[in-house]
Scaffold this active site. Structure first.
Site, PDB file in Angstrom:
ATOM      1  N   MET A 128      -8.784   8.338  -0.698  1.00 39.68           N
ATOM      2  CA  MET A 128      -9.662   8.734   0.414  1.00 39.68           C
ATOM      3  C   MET A 128     -10.194  10.139   0.179  1.00 39.68           C
ATOM      4  O   MET A 128      -9.453  11.024  -0.254  1.00 39.68           O
ATOM      5  CB  MET A 128      -8.864   8.721   1.713  1.00 39.68           C
ATOM      6  CG  MET A 128      -8.210   7.391   2.015  1.00 39.68           C
ATOM      7  SD  MET A 128      -7.221   7.516   3.498  1.00 39.68           S
ATOM      8  CE  MET A 128      -6.671   5.817   3.652  1.00 39.68           C
ATOM      9  N   ASP A 146      -6.861  -6.159   4.067  1.00 41.11           N
ATOM     10  CA  ASP A 146      -6.170  -4.865   4.079  1.00 41.11           C
ATOM     11  C   ASP A 146      -6.205  -4.251   5.476  1.00 41.11           C
ATOM     12  O   ASP A 146      -7.288  -3.990   6.018  1.00 41.11           O
ATOM     13  CB  ASP A 146      -6.887  -3.953   3.071  1.00 41.11           C
ATOM     14  CG  ASP A 146      -6.269  -2.586   2.907  1.00 41.11           C
ATOM     15  OD1 ASP A 146      -5.189  -2.342   3.481  1.00 41.11           O
ATOM     16  OD2 ASP A 146      -6.872  -1.756   2.201  1.00 41.11           O
ATOM     17  N   SER A 194       0.830  -1.195   0.000  1.00 38.97           N
ATOM     18  CA  SER A 194       0.000   0.000   0.000  1.00 38.97           C
ATOM     19  C   SER A 194       0.868   1.250   0.000  1.00 38.97           C
ATOM     20  O   SER A 194       1.623   1.503   0.939  1.00 38.97           O
ATOM     21  CB  SER A 194      -0.914   0.021   1.228  1.00 38.97           C
ATOM     22  OG  SER A 194      -1.428   1.324   1.389  1.00 38.97           O
ATOM     23  N   MET A 233     -11.718  -5.545   5.039  1.00 40.98           N
ATOM     24  CA  MET A 233     -10.922  -4.586   5.824  1.00 40.98           C
ATOM     25  C   MET A 233     -10.634  -5.202   7.193  1.00 40.98           C
ATOM     26  O   MET A 233     -11.560  -5.558   7.919  1.00 40.98           O
ATOM     27  CB  MET A 233     -11.681  -3.265   6.000  1.00 40.98           C
ATOM     28  CG  MET A 233     -11.773  -2.405   4.759  1.00 40.98           C
ATOM     29  SD  MET A 233     -10.201  -2.068   3.926  1.00 40.98           S
ATOM     30  CE  MET A 233      -9.266  -1.228   5.215  1.00 40.98           C
ATOM     31  N   HIS A 258      -8.083   1.159  -4.450  1.00 42.22           N
ATOM     32  CA  HIS A 258      -9.053   0.985  -3.367  1.00 42.22           C
ATOM     33  C   HIS A 258      -9.713   2.341  -3.108  1.00 42.22           C
ATOM     34  O   HIS A 258      -9.101   3.237  -2.527  1.00 42.22           O
ATOM     35  CB  HIS A 258      -8.287   0.478  -2.117  1.00 42.22           C
ATOM     36  CG  HIS A 258      -9.135   0.297  -0.903  1.00 42.22           C
ATOM     37  ND1 HIS A 258      -8.593   0.092   0.352  1.00 42.22           N
ATOM     38  CD2 HIS A 258     -10.487   0.271  -0.728  1.00 42.22           C
ATOM     39  CE1 HIS A 258      -9.577  -0.039   1.238  1.00 42.22           C
ATOM     40  NE2 HIS A 258     -10.727   0.066   0.601  1.00 42.22           N
ATOM     41  N   HIS A 289      -1.036  -1.335  -4.289  1.00 46.65           N
ATOM     42  CA  HIS A 289      -2.329  -0.955  -3.712  1.00 46.65           C
ATOM     43  C   HIS A 289      -2.366   0.569  -3.559  1.00 46.65           C
ATOM     44  O   HIS A 289      -1.501   1.166  -2.914  1.00 46.65           O
ATOM     45  CB  HIS A 289      -2.477  -1.648  -2.360  1.00 46.65           C
ATOM     46  CG  HIS A 289      -3.813  -1.503  -1.729  1.00 46.65           C
ATOM     47  ND1 HIS A 289      -4.905  -2.268  -2.096  1.00 46.65           N
ATOM     48  CD2 HIS A 289      -4.245  -0.689  -0.738  1.00 46.65           C
ATOM     49  CE1 HIS A 289      -5.950  -1.931  -1.347  1.00 46.65           C
ATOM     50  NE2 HIS A 289      -5.576  -0.966  -0.520  1.00 46.65           N
ATOM     51  N   ASP A 327      -4.569   3.652  -2.220  1.00 44.08           N
ATOM     52  CA  ASP A 327      -5.677   4.011  -1.335  1.00 44.08           C
ATOM     53  C   ASP A 327      -6.157   5.426  -1.598  1.00 44.08           C
ATOM     54  O   ASP A 327      -5.464   6.391  -1.292  1.00 44.08           O
ATOM     55  CB  ASP A 327      -5.218   3.920   0.123  1.00 44.08           C
ATOM     56  CG  ASP A 327      -5.068   2.484   0.576  1.00 44.08           C
ATOM     57  OD1 ASP A 327      -6.026   1.710   0.450  1.00 44.08           O
ATOM     58  OD2 ASP A 327      -3.977   2.125   1.075  1.00 44.08           O
ATOM     59  N   MET A 345     -11.925   4.649  -1.204  1.00 42.13           N
ATOM     60  CA  MET A 345     -12.631   4.892   0.057  1.00 42.13           C
ATOM     61  C   MET A 345     -13.304   6.255  -0.080  1.00 42.13           C
ATOM     62  O   MET A 345     -12.926   7.236   0.569  1.00 42.13           O
ATOM     63  CB  MET A 345     -11.644   4.854   1.220  1.00 42.13           C
ATOM     64  CG  MET A 345     -11.219   3.427   1.555  1.00 42.13           C
ATOM     65  SD  MET A 345      -9.746   3.364   2.574  1.00 42.13           S
ATOM     66  CE  MET A 345      -8.516   3.471   1.295  1.00 42.13           C
TER      67      MET A 345
HETATM   68  C1  DX5 Z   1      -6.456   1.811   5.257  1.00 36.97           C
HETATM   69  C2  DX5 Z   1      -5.882   1.428   3.919  1.00 36.97           C
HETATM   70  C3  DX5 Z   1      -4.802   0.400   3.962  1.00 36.97           C
HETATM   71  C4  DX5 Z   1      -3.618   0.748   4.813  1.00 36.97           C
HETATM   72  C5  DX5 Z   1      -2.685  -0.418   4.896  1.00 36.97           C
HETATM   73  O1  DX5 Z   1      -7.582   2.574   5.072  1.00 36.97           O
HETATM   74  O2  DX5 Z   1      -6.899   0.914   3.096  1.00 36.97           O
HETATM   75  O3  DX5 Z   1      -4.408   0.032   2.656  1.00 36.97           O
HETATM   76  O4  DX5 Z   1      -2.950   1.868   4.347  1.00 36.97           O
HETATM   77  O5  DX5 Z   1      -1.571  -0.024   5.612  1.00 36.97           O
HETATM   78  P1  DX5 Z   1      -0.951  -0.895   6.801  1.00 36.97           P
HETATM   79  O6  DX5 Z   1      -0.460  -2.165   6.163  1.00 36.97           O
HETATM   80  O7  DX5 Z   1       0.142  -0.027   7.315  1.00 36.97           O
HETATM   81  O8  DX5 Z   1      -2.033  -1.151   7.797  1.00 36.97           O
HETATM   82 ZN    ZN Z   2      -6.483  -0.111   1.134  1.00 36.81          ZN
END
Ligand code: DX5
Ligand code: ZN
Length: 217
Positions: free
Chosen positions: A36, A175, A7, A136, A65, A32, A34, A67
Site C-alpha cells: 500500500m 480478498d 494475508s 475486493m 497485491h 498474500h 499487500d 494497492m
Molecule cells: C485489504 C487487503 C486484504 C486484507 C485481508 O486492503 O488487501 O488482503 O488485509 O485481511 P482480512 O482477511 O483480515 O480482511
Molecule cells: Zn490483498
C-alpha cells in the site's frame, strides 16, 4: 479444493519471518502480500525490501497485491524481490494493458483487481491478458473489515466472463473479510483462491482454519 492465501497484513510485524513460517507450516498454498502506498489507499504497509527478505526464508508462492498508483513503475522491483504473481488495480492504472504486459514479460502470473464499487464489466477488455482476477470484498486499505455481501455475486460474473472467453484456467480470488463461516458462498460461485488475513493469523489454530477453508466445498 480452494487455495488459501493468508494475508501477511494481519501478522505480527515484529516477527515477520516466523509468521511466514507459521503460515507455511499450517498448510497455506500461497502467501498474500499487500503493498500500500498511502495514495491509492489510505494506508502504507511494506515494499520490495521486505518481500525480498521474506523470499530468502520461504518457498511459498508470493501473491503480491499492489494497492499503489501507476504500478507499472514498480513491476520490475517486485519481480526482483521474488513475486510469483503480481496483481494490480484496474482503478490505479493509466494503461492497464501495458501494466499487465509488463508483468507477463517477467514470466510471472498477472492479476487484475477491482474495488467493491467497480463493475465486473470493466474487465471484459482485459480478461484475455490475465491469469488471475481479484475481487475486493472490502474497501482496500485495511485488514480486519467485514465482507461486503453485495460483492459476492461478482465472483459468479467473473466466472461467466472467463467461460465466455474460454479462459477456464484463470484463478478467481477474493480478498477482505473472508472467514471459514462465509467462504462457502464464495466457493459456490466459482472462487478458486481465498485470501484470509485475520482469520488465519489471529486464529489459535491456523492449520485447522486453513484445512477447513481448503475443503469448504
Ligand atoms: C485489504 C487487503 C486484504 C486484507 C485481508 O486492503 O488487501 O488482503 O488485509 O485481511 P482480512 O482477511 O483480515 O480482511
Ligand atoms: Zn490483498
Amino acid at each position: 479444493m480452494i487455495k488459501v492465501s493468508p494475508s501477511l497484513l494481519a501478522a505480527d510485524f515484529s516477527r515477520l519471518g516466523e509468521e511466514v513460517k507459521k503460515a507455511e507450516a499450517s498448510g497455506a498454498d500461497w502467501l498474500h502480500l499487500d503493498v500500500m502506498d498511502g495514495m491509492f489507499v489510505p494506508n502504507i504497509s511494506f515494499g520490495p525490501c521486505v518481500i525480498e527478505s521474506l523470499r530468502k526464508i520461504s518457498d511459498l508462492y508470493f501473491d503480491v497485491h499492489l494497492m499503489i498508483n501507476e504500478p507499472v513503475r514498480y513491476i520490475e522491483d517486485y519481480r526482483k524481490s521474488g513475486a510469483n504473481g503480481i496483481t494490480v488495480h484496474y482503478e490505479a492504472c493509466g494503461d492497464v494493458e501495458k501494466t499487465l504486459a509488463a508483468i507477463k514479460s517477467y514470466g510471472i502470473k498477472a492479476g487484475i483487481s477491482i474495488k467493491p464499487a467497480t463493475p465486473v464489466s470493466v474487465l471484459e477488455k482485459y480478461i484475455k491478458l490475465c491469469d488471475l482476477v481479484l475481487i475486493m470484498t472490502v474497501e482496500p486499505g485495511f485488514g480486519g473489515q467485514k465482507l461486503i455481501e453485495s460483492t459476492v455475486e461478482k465472483i459468479a460474473e467473473v466466472k461467466k466472463l472467463c467461460e465466455r472467453y474460454g479462459k477456464n484456467d484463470i484463478e478467481i480470488e477474493a480478498d477482505g473479510g473472508i472467514t471459514p463461516g462465509n467462504l462457502k458462498m464464495l466457493a459456490e460461485k466459482g472462487l478458486t483462491v481465498a485470501v484470509a488475513g485475520s482469520a488465519v493469523f489471529r486464529a489459535e489454530d491456523p492449520a485447522a482454519v486453513i484445512e477447513k477453508m481448503k475443503n469448504i466445498i
